[in-house]
Write an enzyme that holds these catalytic residues in place. Structure first.
Site, PDB file in Angstrom:
ATOM      1  N   PRO A 116       0.787  -1.221   0.000  1.00  0.00           N
ATOM      2  CA  PRO A 116       0.000   0.000   0.000  1.00  0.00           C
ATOM      3  C   PRO A 116       0.823   1.278   0.000  1.00  0.00           C
ATOM      4  O   PRO A 116       1.828   1.383   0.716  1.00  0.00           O
ATOM      5  CB  PRO A 116      -0.843  -0.097   1.274  1.00  0.00           C
ATOM      6  CG  PRO A 116      -0.268  -1.211   2.055  1.00  0.00           C
ATOM      7  CD  PRO A 116       0.451  -2.114   1.107  1.00  0.00           C
ATOM      8  N   ASN A 117       0.373   2.196  -0.804  1.00  0.00           N
ATOM      9  CA  ASN A 117       0.904   3.566  -0.921  1.00  0.00           C
ATOM     10  C   ASN A 117       2.207   3.661  -1.698  1.00  0.00           C
ATOM     11  O   ASN A 117       2.663   4.762  -2.001  1.00  0.00           O
ATOM     12  CB  ASN A 117       1.061   4.230   0.466  1.00  0.00           C
ATOM     13  CG  ASN A 117      -0.263   4.376   1.166  1.00  0.00           C
ATOM     14  OD1 ASN A 117      -1.189   4.937   0.589  1.00  0.00           O
ATOM     15  ND2 ASN A 117      -0.389   3.838   2.364  1.00  0.00           N
ATOM     16  N   ARG A 142       5.203  11.933  -3.374  1.00  0.00           N
ATOM     17  CA  ARG A 142       4.928  12.538  -2.061  1.00  0.00           C
ATOM     18  C   ARG A 142       6.105  12.216  -1.138  1.00  0.00           C
ATOM     19  O   ARG A 142       6.789  11.215  -1.331  1.00  0.00           O
ATOM     20  CB  ARG A 142       3.664  11.928  -1.416  1.00  0.00           C
ATOM     21  CG  ARG A 142       2.375  12.152  -2.170  1.00  0.00           C
ATOM     22  CD  ARG A 142       1.765  13.509  -1.844  1.00  0.00           C
ATOM     23  NE  ARG A 142       0.439  13.651  -2.424  1.00  0.00           N
ATOM     24  CZ  ARG A 142       0.179  13.868  -3.723  1.00  0.00           C
ATOM     25  NH1 ARG A 142       1.181  13.945  -4.583  1.00  0.00           N
ATOM     26  NH2 ARG A 142      -1.059  13.994  -4.162  1.00  0.00           N
ATOM     27  N   TYR A 196      11.200   9.152   1.054  1.00  0.00           N
ATOM     28  CA  TYR A 196      11.199   8.067   0.067  1.00  0.00           C
ATOM     29  C   TYR A 196      11.950   8.384  -1.232  1.00  0.00           C
ATOM     30  O   TYR A 196      12.047   7.533  -2.111  1.00  0.00           O
ATOM     31  CB  TYR A 196       9.747   7.671  -0.256  1.00  0.00           C
ATOM     32  CG  TYR A 196       8.999   7.154   0.961  1.00  0.00           C
ATOM     33  CD1 TYR A 196       9.320   5.925   1.522  1.00  0.00           C
ATOM     34  CD2 TYR A 196       7.988   7.907   1.565  1.00  0.00           C
ATOM     35  CE1 TYR A 196       8.656   5.454   2.642  1.00  0.00           C
ATOM     36  CE2 TYR A 196       7.312   7.443   2.683  1.00  0.00           C
ATOM     37  CZ  TYR A 196       7.650   6.218   3.220  1.00  0.00           C
ATOM     38  OH  TYR A 196       6.996   5.748   4.326  1.00  0.00           O
ATOM     39  N   ASN A 231       8.274  -5.517  -0.871  1.00  0.00           N
ATOM     40  CA  ASN A 231       8.119  -4.419   0.077  1.00  0.00           C
ATOM     41  C   ASN A 231       6.627  -4.360   0.355  1.00  0.00           C
ATOM     42  O   ASN A 231       5.860  -3.807  -0.442  1.00  0.00           O
ATOM     43  CB  ASN A 231       8.627  -3.098  -0.509  1.00  0.00           C
ATOM     44  CG  ASN A 231       8.490  -1.951   0.487  1.00  0.00           C
ATOM     45  OD1 ASN A 231       7.872  -2.104   1.537  1.00  0.00           O
ATOM     46  ND2 ASN A 231       9.053  -0.803   0.145  1.00  0.00           N
ATOM     47  N   ALA A 285       3.105  -0.966   4.792  1.00  0.00           N
ATOM     48  CA  ALA A 285       2.607  -1.055   6.170  1.00  0.00           C
ATOM     49  C   ALA A 285       2.125  -2.460   6.531  1.00  0.00           C
ATOM     50  O   ALA A 285       2.118  -2.841   7.707  1.00  0.00           O
ATOM     51  CB  ALA A 285       1.496  -0.038   6.383  1.00  0.00           C
ATOM     52  N   GLU A 303      13.330  -9.095   1.313  1.00  0.00           N
ATOM     53  CA  GLU A 303      12.471  -7.989   1.753  1.00  0.00           C
ATOM     54  C   GLU A 303      13.209  -6.660   1.564  1.00  0.00           C
ATOM     55  O   GLU A 303      14.418  -6.590   1.843  1.00  0.00           O
ATOM     56  CB  GLU A 303      12.138  -8.198   3.234  1.00  0.00           C
ATOM     57  CG  GLU A 303      11.267  -7.115   3.845  1.00  0.00           C
ATOM     58  CD  GLU A 303      11.012  -7.360   5.343  1.00  0.00           C
ATOM     59  OE1 GLU A 303      11.762  -8.152   5.966  1.00  0.00           O
ATOM     60  OE2 GLU A 303      10.076  -6.745   5.874  1.00  0.00           O
ATOM     61  N   HIS A 313      12.878  -2.388   2.373  1.00  0.00           N
ATOM     62  CA  HIS A 313      12.212  -1.169   2.853  1.00  0.00           C
ATOM     63  C   HIS A 313      13.035   0.017   2.399  1.00  0.00           C
ATOM     64  O   HIS A 313      14.255   0.047   2.616  1.00  0.00           O
ATOM     65  CB  HIS A 313      12.053  -1.159   4.374  1.00  0.00           C
ATOM     66  CG  HIS A 313      11.076  -2.189   4.834  1.00  0.00           C
ATOM     67  ND1 HIS A 313       9.718  -2.031   4.663  1.00  0.00           N
ATOM     68  CD2 HIS A 313      11.264  -3.409   5.380  1.00  0.00           C
ATOM     69  CE1 HIS A 313       9.104  -3.118   5.111  1.00  0.00           C
ATOM     70  NE2 HIS A 313      10.017  -3.970   5.545  1.00  0.00           N
ATOM     71  N   ARG A 337      12.431   4.995  12.680  1.00  0.00           N
ATOM     72  CA  ARG A 337      11.100   5.611  12.639  1.00  0.00           C
ATOM     73  C   ARG A 337      10.267   5.161  13.848  1.00  0.00           C
ATOM     74  O   ARG A 337      10.819   4.670  14.829  1.00  0.00           O
ATOM     75  CB  ARG A 337      10.443   5.286  11.291  1.00  0.00           C
ATOM     76  CG  ARG A 337      11.292   5.798  10.115  1.00  0.00           C
ATOM     77  CD  ARG A 337      10.655   5.555   8.769  1.00  0.00           C
ATOM     78  NE  ARG A 337       9.432   6.348   8.631  1.00  0.00           N
ATOM     79  CZ  ARG A 337       8.567   6.185   7.626  1.00  0.00           C
ATOM     80  NH1 ARG A 337       8.783   5.248   6.703  1.00  0.00           N
ATOM     81  NH2 ARG A 337       7.482   6.931   7.562  1.00  0.00           N
TER      82      ARG A 337
HETATM   83  O1  CA2 Z   1      10.216   2.227   3.913  1.00  0.00           O
HETATM   84  C1  CA2 Z   1       9.438   1.483   3.310  1.00  0.00           C
HETATM   85  O2  CA2 Z   1       9.684   1.010   2.205  1.00  0.00           O
HETATM   86  C2  CA2 Z   1       8.067   1.188   3.905  1.00  0.00           C
HETATM   87  O3  CA2 Z   1       7.734  -0.155   3.599  1.00  0.00           O
HETATM   88  C3  CA2 Z   1       7.090   2.145   3.264  1.00  0.00           C
HETATM   89  C4  CA2 Z   1       5.671   2.076   3.857  1.00  0.00           C
HETATM   90  C5  CA2 Z   1       5.708   2.178   5.360  1.00  0.00           C
HETATM   91  O4  CA2 Z   1       4.400   1.975   5.867  1.00  0.00           O
HETATM   92  C6  CA2 Z   1       6.646   1.161   5.956  1.00  0.00           C
HETATM   93  O5  CA2 Z   1       6.655   1.334   7.352  1.00  0.00           O
HETATM   94  C7  CA2 Z   1       8.052   1.343   5.429  1.00  0.00           C
HETATM   95  C8  CA2 Z   1       4.817   3.252   3.432  1.00  0.00           C
HETATM   96  C9  CA2 Z   1       4.780   3.508   2.036  1.00  0.00           C
HETATM   97  C10 CA2 Z   1       4.321   4.903   1.883  1.00  0.00           C
HETATM   98  O6  CA2 Z   1       4.766   5.181   0.634  1.00  0.00           O
HETATM   99  C11 CA2 Z   1       4.787   6.440   0.246  1.00  0.00           C
HETATM  100  C12 CA2 Z   1       5.670   6.685  -0.749  1.00  0.00           C
HETATM  101  C13 CA2 Z   1       5.788   7.955  -1.209  1.00  0.00           C
HETATM  102  C14 CA2 Z   1       4.984   8.949  -0.720  1.00  0.00           C
HETATM  103  C15 CA2 Z   1       4.085   8.686   0.269  1.00  0.00           C
HETATM  104  C16 CA2 Z   1       3.962   7.412   0.768  1.00  0.00           C
END
Ligand code: CA2
Length: 147
Positions: A11-12, A19, A24, A75, A78, A99, A101, A108
């Site tokens: 997700p996301n 964003r 990121y 990846n 969440a 995996e 991240h 964090r």
């Molecule tokens: O650091 C990572 O790759 C995460 O898997 C990213 C997840 C987060 O929930 C994990 O704790 C760590 C969140 C992805 C959010 O992705 C975005 C990417 C760009 C802009 C906004 C959100």
């Protein structure tokens, strides 16, 4: 042994590069996909990239990977921190699971420090930005090409 590597993003992650670049980075998921397909061709591997915001879809794609993929790079976003369903699905996959991240989850919030995926993964790459996907692919090449 199949040389197809399935990349799964949760997700996301479709918002990568669009964003929160301070966390990121600036590369989009499409940028990551094209860099990884280029690297894969030098390693004699094929790639399939999939992203979903839905847990069940990710579980279904893990089941698909059982049929045709030599390895999975995941990846789970969440869901890494919450999903026993994704862990159970990964446990049915016979090849290597790596995996990734993008951010350093250990720097964090504490709820990001634990990952269920880590319980199944041969290795985890954390906090190297989107370069982590290529590092994981490099390692997958070693694992799949040594058979
Ligand atoms: O650091 C990572 O790759 C995460 O898997 C990213 C997840 C987060 O929930 C994990 O704790 C760590 C969140 C992805 C959010 O992705 C975005 C990417 C760009 C802009 C906004 C959100």
């Amino acid at each position: 042994m199949s040389k197809l590597v399935t990349f799964l993003n949760g997700p996301n992650l479709n918002l990568l590069g669009k964003r929160q670049p301070e966390i990121y980075g600036h590369d989009t998921l499409a940028d990551v996909e094209s860099k990884c397909s280029e690297l894969a061709s030098t390693l004699g591997l094929q790639t399939r990239f999939q992203q979903s915001n839905y847990e069940g879809q990710l579980v279904d794609w893990i089941h698909d990977a059982r049929e045709d993929s030599g390895g999975i790079i995941i990846n789970a976003g969440a869901y890494s921190h919450t999903s026993i369903a994704i862990l159970d699905a990964l446990n049915t996959f016979e090849g290597p699971v790596l995996e990734v991240h993008v951010s350093n989850i250990h720097q964090r919030e504490s709820f990001r420090h634990h990952s269920y995926v880590t319980l199944r993964a041969e290795g985890t790459i954390i906090g190297f930005g989107v370069e982590g996907y290529e590092l994981a692919l490099q390692r997958m090449g070693t694992l799949l090409n040594s058979d």
